[in-house]
Design an enzyme around this catalytic site. Structure first.
Site, PDB file in Angstrom:
ATOM      1  N   TYR A 205      -0.785  -0.803   6.989  1.00  9.25           N
ATOM      2  CA  TYR A 205       0.115  -0.100   6.082  1.00  9.25           C
ATOM      3  C   TYR A 205       1.584  -0.439   6.327  1.00  9.25           C
ATOM      4  CZ  TYR A 205      -3.882   3.009   5.053  1.00  9.25           C
ATOM      5  OH  TYR A 205      -5.104   3.532   4.693  1.00  9.25           O
TER       6      TYR A 205
ATOM      7  N   HIS B 274     -10.728  -0.780  10.473  1.00  8.67           N
ATOM      8  CA  HIS B 274     -10.335  -0.531   9.090  1.00  8.67           C
ATOM      9  C   HIS B 274     -11.336  -1.100   8.081  1.00  8.67           C
ATOM     10  CE1 HIS B 274      -6.458   0.010   6.479  1.00  8.67           C
ATOM     11  NE2 HIS B 274      -7.529   0.426   5.844  1.00  8.67           N
TER      12      HIS B 274
END
Length: 275
Positions: free
Chosen positions: A49, A107
């Site tokens: 992110y 992830h």
């Protein structure tokens, strides 16, 4: 407002958190500070992110004791083994400026993923107290079964889940293993909020379609969610879902909606049905 929590496999996670993708920098810091001031105690970020520094700064600025905040981060899919995961995690921890995270996830699964070694790497981080709990994200049913079979006490699966995507197979696996399921994109990036059924249910309860969509997830045992919300107004709206109780008629109407709409499906995604 009493925030409901999931307690499982040594983890105690607030069921409604703040998603932070794709916010960065000052916008992200403001959003996290606002959410914490409104009563959120669960913040979700990730290496990819590019906002872990902003999240960490917001947590520090909040003045809240670190133990009161449940913090999740995730290691990107290009780290396929324990050593790579550890190096990436150490960098994440520095950016977050915190002594530990509450939940550390892989992830996405990589085609090169050495599953056993990667999970051993996560378990070693947990054993050092640097991550209180560990888990995975975006694992399809077959791969999740293999991960559970490794016996490393996974606490959570994070995956896209909302009123128009059936994740009952994954939820069943999670429940059987004592794992929570955290729904990302629980509002389907806004793509499901124009459904007439949601509008009717919202009008009936004096709520919004977004609150109905989140309340549907809250009605399911073992499910948490991390909707992204930048503005205080949207953050408050999402919090309002905690008090909304859907009845059997509402749940039947939602069950009748299409359940095959996936909004997050990058080129490197696994085979969702057979992976």
């Amino acid at each position: 407002m009493q925030m409901p929590v999931i307690e499982t496999n040594g983890m105690r996670m607030p069921r409604l958190g703040l998603g932070t993708w794709p916010m960065k920098g000052a916008e992200c810091q403001r959003a996290v500070e606002s959410a914490l001031s409104l009563g959120y105690r669960h913040v979700d970020t990730a290496e990819m992110y590019g906002n872990e520094d902003a999240v960490g700064a917001a947590i520090a600025a909040s003045g809240l004791p670190r133990a009161e905040i449940f913090l999740t981060t995730k290691i990107w899919w290009d780290k396929p083994n324990g050593a790579a995961i550890r190096a990436a995690f150490d960098a994440s921890l520095r950016r977050l400026a915190t002594p530990y995270v509450d939940l550390l996830l892989i992830h996405w699964p990589s085609p090169e993923l050495d599953l056993a070694d990667a999970l051993r790497g996560l378990a070693a981080i947990r054993a050092e107290g640097l991550a209180k709990s560990i888990g995975v994200s975006n694992f399809p049913p077959g791969l999740l079964r293999r991960a559970i079979a490794e016996g490393v006490n996974l606490a959570c699966l994070q995956v896209e889940c909302h009123v128009m995507l059936d994740q009952s197979a994954l939820l069943g696996l999670c429940r059987g293993a004592g794992m929570a399921l955290t729904a990302y994109s629980p509002l389907a990036k806004g793509g499901n909020l124009d459904q007439p059924a949601l509008a009717r249910i919202a009008a009936k309860h004096g709520a919004t379609p977004a609150q109905v969509a989140l309340a549907w997830l809250l009605s399911q045992e073992g499910v948490a969610m991390v909707p992204k919300a930048a503005s205080p107004a949207r953050q408050k709206e999402n919090l309002g879902a905690v008090a909304l109780r859907l009845d059997a008629e509402d749940l039947a109407a939602i069950a009748a909606l299409p359940k095959d709409r996936r909004f997050v499906n990058p080129s490197f995604a696994p085979d969702w049905a057979n992976g």
